[in-house]
Design a protein around this motif. Structure first.
Motif, PDB file in Angstrom:
ATOM      1  N   PRO A   6     -25.706 -41.462 128.948  1.00 53.53           N
ATOM      2  CA  PRO A   6     -25.634 -42.031 127.608  1.00 53.53           C
ATOM      3  C   PRO A   6     -25.356 -43.518 127.648  1.00 53.53           C
ATOM      4  O   PRO A   6     -24.897 -44.058 128.647  1.00 53.53           O
ATOM      5  CB  PRO A   6     -24.464 -41.262 126.974  1.00 53.53           C
ATOM      6  CG  PRO A   6     -23.626 -40.831 128.131  1.00 53.53           C
ATOM      7  CD  PRO A   6     -24.601 -40.552 129.261  1.00 53.53           C
ATOM      8  N   ALA A   7     -25.666 -44.173 126.529  1.00 51.64           N
ATOM      9  CA  ALA A   7     -25.354 -45.598 126.405  1.00 51.64           C
ATOM     10  C   ALA A   7     -23.857 -45.796 126.548  1.00 51.64           C
ATOM     11  O   ALA A   7     -23.055 -44.923 126.265  1.00 51.64           O
ATOM     12  CB  ALA A   7     -25.833 -46.129 125.058  1.00 51.64           C
ATOM     13  N   ASP A   8     -23.473 -46.992 126.999  1.00 53.79           N
ATOM     14  CA  ASP A   8     -22.061 -47.249 127.259  1.00 53.79           C
ATOM     15  C   ASP A   8     -21.196 -47.156 126.012  1.00 53.79           C
ATOM     16  O   ASP A   8     -20.078 -46.708 126.051  1.00 53.79           O
ATOM     17  CB  ASP A   8     -21.900 -48.655 127.868  1.00 53.79           C
ATOM     18  CG  ASP A   8     -22.518 -48.723 129.261  1.00 53.79           C
ATOM     19  OD1 ASP A   8     -22.623 -47.665 129.907  1.00 53.79           O
ATOM     20  OD2 ASP A   8     -22.882 -49.831 129.688  1.00 53.79           O
ATOM     21  N   ALA A   9     -21.728 -47.580 124.870  1.00 52.14           N
ATOM     22  CA  ALA A   9     -20.908 -47.578 123.651  1.00 52.14           C
ATOM     23  C   ALA A   9     -21.794 -47.282 122.470  1.00 52.14           C
ATOM     24  O   ALA A   9     -22.756 -47.974 122.225  1.00 52.14           O
ATOM     25  CB  ALA A   9     -20.227 -48.939 123.452  1.00 52.14           C
ATOM     26  N   ALA A  10     -21.471 -46.263 121.735  1.00 55.56           N
ATOM     27  CA  ALA A  10     -22.283 -45.868 120.589  1.00 55.56           C
ATOM     28  C   ALA A  10     -22.304 -46.977 119.561  1.00 55.56           C
ATOM     29  O   ALA A  10     -21.286 -47.577 119.249  1.00 55.56           O
ATOM     30  CB  ALA A  10     -21.727 -44.593 119.971  1.00 55.56           C
ATOM     31  N   GLY A  11     -23.499 -47.254 119.025  1.00 55.48           N
ATOM     32  CA  GLY A  11     -23.610 -48.234 117.958  1.00 55.48           C
ATOM     33  C   GLY A  11     -23.952 -49.625 118.460  1.00 55.48           C
ATOM     34  O   GLY A  11     -24.346 -50.477 117.699  1.00 55.48           O
ATOM     35  N   ASP A  12     -23.747 -49.912 119.783  1.00 55.35           N
ATOM     36  CA  ASP A  12     -24.079 -51.217 120.328  1.00 55.35           C
ATOM     37  C   ASP A  12     -25.511 -51.204 120.826  1.00 55.35           C
ATOM     38  O   ASP A  12     -25.977 -50.232 121.418  1.00 55.35           O
ATOM     39  CB  ASP A  12     -23.133 -51.583 121.468  1.00 55.35           C
ATOM     40  CG  ASP A  12     -21.743 -51.927 120.964  1.00 55.35           C
ATOM     41  OD1 ASP A  12     -21.650 -52.556 119.903  1.00 55.35           O
ATOM     42  OD2 ASP A  12     -20.764 -51.549 121.618  1.00 55.35           O
ATOM     43  N   VAL A  13     -26.204 -52.310 120.616  1.00 55.53           N
ATOM     44  CA  VAL A  13     -27.588 -52.426 121.060  1.00 55.53           C
ATOM     45  C   VAL A  13     -27.602 -53.029 122.459  1.00 55.53           C
ATOM     46  O   VAL A  13     -27.073 -54.112 122.678  1.00 55.53           O
ATOM     47  CB  VAL A  13     -28.392 -53.329 120.095  1.00 55.53           C
ATOM     48  CG1 VAL A  13     -29.785 -53.572 120.655  1.00 55.53           C
ATOM     49  CG2 VAL A  13     -28.457 -52.697 118.729  1.00 55.53           C
ATOM     50  N   ASP A  14     -28.162 -52.327 123.413  1.00 58.96           N
ATOM     51  CA  ASP A  14     -28.386 -52.869 124.744  1.00 58.96           C
ATOM     52  C   ASP A  14     -29.853 -53.301 124.792  1.00 58.96           C
ATOM     53  O   ASP A  14     -30.738 -52.453 124.903  1.00 58.96           O
ATOM     54  CB  ASP A  14     -28.098 -51.807 125.809  1.00 58.96           C
ATOM     55  CG  ASP A  14     -28.270 -52.357 127.234  1.00 58.96           C
ATOM     56  OD1 ASP A  14     -29.058 -53.313 127.408  1.00 58.96           O
ATOM     57  OD2 ASP A  14     -27.631 -51.835 128.156  1.00 58.96           O
ATOM     58  N   PRO A  15     -30.141 -54.580 124.661  1.00 58.92           N
ATOM     59  CA  PRO A  15     -31.534 -55.024 124.588  1.00 58.92           C
ATOM     60  C   PRO A  15     -32.324 -54.660 125.835  1.00 58.92           C
ATOM     61  O   PRO A  15     -33.529 -54.437 125.770  1.00 58.92           O
ATOM     62  CB  PRO A  15     -31.421 -56.538 124.405  1.00 58.92           C
ATOM     63  CG  PRO A  15     -30.062 -56.889 124.909  1.00 58.92           C
ATOM     64  CD  PRO A  15     -29.198 -55.713 124.572  1.00 58.92           C
ATOM     65  N   GLY A  16     -31.650 -54.603 126.994  1.00 58.44           N
ATOM     66  CA  GLY A  16     -32.345 -54.217 128.211  1.00 58.44           C
ATOM     67  C   GLY A  16     -32.844 -52.787 128.160  1.00 58.44           C
ATOM     68  O   GLY A  16     -33.956 -52.480 128.601  1.00 58.44           O
ATOM     69  N   MET A  17     -32.021 -51.886 127.613  1.00 56.87           N
ATOM     70  CA  MET A  17     -32.429 -50.490 127.485  1.00 56.87           C
ATOM     71  C   MET A  17     -33.572 -50.354 126.493  1.00 56.87           C
ATOM     72  O   MET A  17     -34.506 -49.572 126.691  1.00 56.87           O
ATOM     73  CB  MET A  17     -31.234 -49.625 127.070  1.00 56.87           C
ATOM     74  CG  MET A  17     -30.279 -49.334 128.213  1.00 56.87           C
ATOM     75  SD  MET A  17     -28.765 -48.457 127.735  1.00 56.87           S
ATOM     76  CE  MET A  17     -29.424 -46.977 126.997  1.00 56.87           C
ATOM     77  N   VAL A  18     -33.505 -51.115 125.396  1.00 58.29           N
ATOM     78  CA  VAL A  18     -34.595 -51.106 124.413  1.00 58.29           C
ATOM     79  C   VAL A  18     -35.887 -51.589 125.059  1.00 58.29           C
ATOM     80  O   VAL A  18     -36.950 -50.982 124.907  1.00 58.29           O
ATOM     81  CB  VAL A  18     -34.247 -51.988 123.198  1.00 58.29           C
ATOM     82  CG1 VAL A  18     -35.440 -52.113 122.262  1.00 58.29           C
ATOM     83  CG2 VAL A  18     -33.053 -51.411 122.451  1.00 58.29           C
ATOM     84  N   ARG A  19     -35.776 -52.684 125.817  1.00 54.00           N
ATOM     85  CA  ARG A  19     -36.956 -53.258 126.472  1.00 54.00           C
ATOM     86  C   ARG A  19     -37.558 -52.273 127.468  1.00 54.00           C
ATOM     87  O   ARG A  19     -38.768 -52.020 127.471  1.00 54.00           O
ATOM     88  CB  ARG A  19     -36.574 -54.556 127.179  1.00 54.00           C
ATOM     89  CG  ARG A  19     -37.675 -55.157 128.035  1.00 54.00           C
ATOM     90  CD  ARG A  19     -37.288 -56.524 128.598  1.00 54.00           C
ATOM     91  NE  ARG A  19     -36.037 -56.486 129.310  1.00 54.00           N
ATOM     92  CZ  ARG A  19     -34.960 -57.178 128.952  1.00 54.00           C
ATOM     93  NH1 ARG A  19     -34.970 -57.920 127.875  1.00 54.00           N
ATOM     94  NH2 ARG A  19     -33.849 -57.111 129.662  1.00 54.00           N
ATOM     95  N   ALA A  20     -36.728 -51.700 128.321  1.00 52.34           N
ATOM     96  CA  ALA A  20     -37.216 -50.778 129.351  1.00 52.34           C
ATOM     97  C   ALA A  20     -37.806 -49.517 128.727  1.00 52.34           C
ATOM     98  O   ALA A  20     -38.870 -49.046 129.144  1.00 52.34           O
ATOM     99  CB  ALA A  20     -36.078 -50.419 130.308  1.00 52.34           C
ATOM    100  N   GLY A  21     -37.119 -48.967 127.733  1.00 51.04           N
ATOM    101  CA  GLY A  21     -37.604 -47.740 127.100  1.00 51.04           C
ATOM    102  C   GLY A  21     -38.925 -47.940 126.382  1.00 51.04           C
ATOM    103  O   GLY A  21     -39.841 -47.121 126.510  1.00 51.04           O
ATOM    104  N   ALA A  22     -39.036 -49.041 125.632  1.00 51.53           N
ATOM    105  CA  ALA A  22     -40.277 -49.304 124.897  1.00 51.53           C
ATOM    106  C   ALA A  22     -41.434 -49.582 125.857  1.00 51.53           C
ATOM    107  O   ALA A  22     -42.566 -49.154 125.626  1.00 51.53           O
ATOM    108  CB  ALA A  22     -40.080 -50.483 123.939  1.00 51.53           C
ATOM    109  N   ALA A  23     -41.158 -50.304 126.955  1.00 47.86           N
ATOM    110  CA  ALA A  23     -42.211 -50.590 127.929  1.00 47.86           C
ATOM    111  C   ALA A  23     -42.682 -49.302 128.608  1.00 47.86           C
ATOM    112  O   ALA A  23     -43.879 -49.111 128.836  1.00 47.86           O
ATOM    113  CB  ALA A  23     -41.701 -51.587 128.975  1.00 47.86           C
ATOM    114  N   ALA A  24     -41.736 -48.413 128.924  1.00 49.89           N
ATOM    115  CA  ALA A  24     -42.101 -47.136 129.548  1.00 49.89           C
ATOM    116  C   ALA A  24     -42.930 -46.286 128.587  1.00 49.89           C
ATOM    117  O   ALA A  24     -43.899 -45.631 128.994  1.00 49.89           O
ATOM    118  CB  ALA A  24     -40.844 -46.390 129.982  1.00 49.89           C
ATOM    119  N   ALA A  25     -42.548 -46.279 127.299  1.00 47.00           N
ATOM    120  CA  ALA A  25     -43.299 -45.513 126.305  1.00 47.00           C
ATOM    121  C   ALA A  25     -44.731 -46.039 126.180  1.00 47.00           C
ATOM    122  O   ALA A  25     -45.700 -45.268 126.117  1.00 47.00           O
ATOM    123  CB  ALA A  25     -42.593 -45.572 124.952  1.00 47.00           C
TER     124      ALA A  25
END
Length: 248
Positions: A6-25
């Motif tokens: 899981p993400a380190d803290a609920a509610g916080d945006v990790d831009p790296g995770m967003v970037r990696a997830g969207a690129a993988a999708a």
């Protein structure tokens, strides 16, 4: 089988995770790899994949390695995407410091959104013809990713300093939403949301004007264009309006 952390803290945006997830999708759709296939091959289950692609969780190292193999990426690409690399990077980059859980780095959010939008744009170039049965599902999925990126960017603008890079990223997201929605609306059996968006844009109507003309709340127009389900009576009013204003 647990595939993600899981993400380190609920509610916080990790831009790296967003970037990696969207690129993988975007890469998965570019290669026409289904969620079902990944689950059937024991790589990652559908729920964990969706959570990763939406930037809410992070795959374990072993799962990332399997994903990179099926996505035809060099080993370590997903981690480097999170650190700030592009999907085309084949050589490891030195680690970059990510924003702390207690705050949002607007510049990194802008970079993450811009990278993810370019990945979606690249994937859009390999869409099948509009009359192909797979066209509408792929466009709809891409639009869902783009609207999530738009939400990330607008949230960053509300809580941080609005920078030129963030405005550029937000503009890129909305331009891609515009292009894909107009394209999606040309397909036989296109969803109501895409047809509404295209008709409203061609008629030069704002969301508020469209809602007033249909006799529905502004929020209903926003929700339908985002592909969210609405009560039948609201959808019927929107369908009627689209038929009246779709001046092609």
């Amino acid at each position: 089988m647990v595939n993600v952390e899981p993400a380190d803290a609920a509610g916080d945006v990790d831009p790296g995770m967003v970037r990696a997830g969207a690129a993988a999708a975007a890469r998965r759709r570019e290669l026409d790899i289904s969620q079902r296939r990944l689950a059937a091959e024991g790589i990652i289950n559908a729920g964990a994949l969706i959570s990763f692609e939406k930037g809410r969780s992070w795959p374990r190292e072993r799962t990332r390695a399997k994903l990179e193999e099926v996505l035809q990426w060099p080993q370590g690409t997903i981690a480097r995407l999170r650190q700030g690399a592009t999907a085309a990077a084949a050589e490891p980059e030195p680690p970059r410091r990510l924003p702390s859980a207690g705050g949002t780095d607007v510049s990194l959010v802008a970079q993450a959104v811009d990278t993810a939008v370019r990945s979606v744009a690249d994937a859009a170039t390999s869409l099948p013809p509009v009359d192909d049965p797979g066209f509408t599902p792929r466009v709809t999925a891409m639009l869902a990713d783009l609207r999530q990126l738009e939400a990330v960017a607008t949230s960053a603008a509300r809580i941080g300093r609005v920078t030129p890079s963030l405005l550029k990223a937000l503009s890129a997201v909305r331009r891609q939403i515009d292009d894909l929605s107009l394209l999606g609306a040309t397909a036989p059996g296109a969803p109501l949301g895409q047809r509404l968006y295209a008709a409203r844009r061609r008629a030069n109507l704002t969301i508020e004007e469209t809602a007033q003309a249909a006799g529905v709340p502004d929020s209903a127009v926003v929700a339908i264009e985002a592909g969210q389900p609405m009560p039948d009576d609201v959808s019927d009013l929107i369908e009627s309006l689209v038929a009246q204003i779709d001046w092609r």
